[in-house]
Design a protein around this motif. Structure first.
Motif, PDB file in Angstrom:
ATOM      1  N   GLN A 106      -1.785   6.395  -1.156  1.00  0.00           N
ATOM      2  CA  GLN A 106      -2.909   5.839  -1.778  1.00  0.00           C
ATOM      3  C   GLN A 106      -4.224   5.857  -1.290  1.00  0.00           C
ATOM      4  O   GLN A 106      -5.300   5.448  -2.048  1.00  0.00           O
TER       5      GLN A 106
ATOM      6  N   LEU B 219       0.958  -1.201  -0.140  1.00  0.00           N
ATOM      7  CA  LEU B 219       0.075   0.017   0.054  1.00  0.00           C
ATOM      8  C   LEU B 219       0.707   1.190  -0.019  1.00  0.00           C
ATOM      9  O   LEU B 219       0.330   2.317  -0.018  1.00  0.00           O
TER      10      LEU B 219
ATOM     11  N   SER C  99      -1.285   6.194   4.250  1.00  0.00           N
ATOM     12  CA  SER C  99      -0.653   5.938   3.027  1.00  0.00           C
ATOM     13  C   SER C  99      -1.348   6.944   1.902  1.00  0.00           C
ATOM     14  O   SER C  99      -2.503   7.267   1.990  1.00  0.00           O
TER      15      SER C  99
END
Length: 84
Positions: free
Chosen positions: A41, A14, A39
């Motif tokens: 992401q 991740l 993260s």
């Protein structure tokens, strides 16, 4: 299964910039875990999608875990959280 294994997998899959993993099971028997994952992401993704990303990453491990609590933050949210 170890906290290091979970941490390493979340970082690798991740792109997590910060991960905290705590074994919350009695006697630290690796039956329940609490994680904080930061993260980039997660940017622009709703909470449910973030949790699905974590669950997908740890799908094999979750088969052996009885309880799993997670908190997912973007780096910006993490900075605000730390400042509180």
């Amino acid at each position: 299964m170890t906290t290091d294994h979970i941490r390493d997998k979340l970082v690798a899959e991740l792109g997590a910039v910060h991960v905290e993993v705590e074994d919350t099971s009695p006697n630290r028997c690796a039956a329940s875990f609490k994680v904080l994952v930061v993260s980039p992401q997660f940017e622009g993704k709703p909470l449910l999608q973030r949790h699905r990303m974590v669950n997908t990453c740890l799908a094999a491990e979750l088969k052996d875990i009885h309880a799993f609590e997670q908190k997912t933050l973007t780096p910006e949210q993490w900075e605000k959280h730390k400042a509180q």
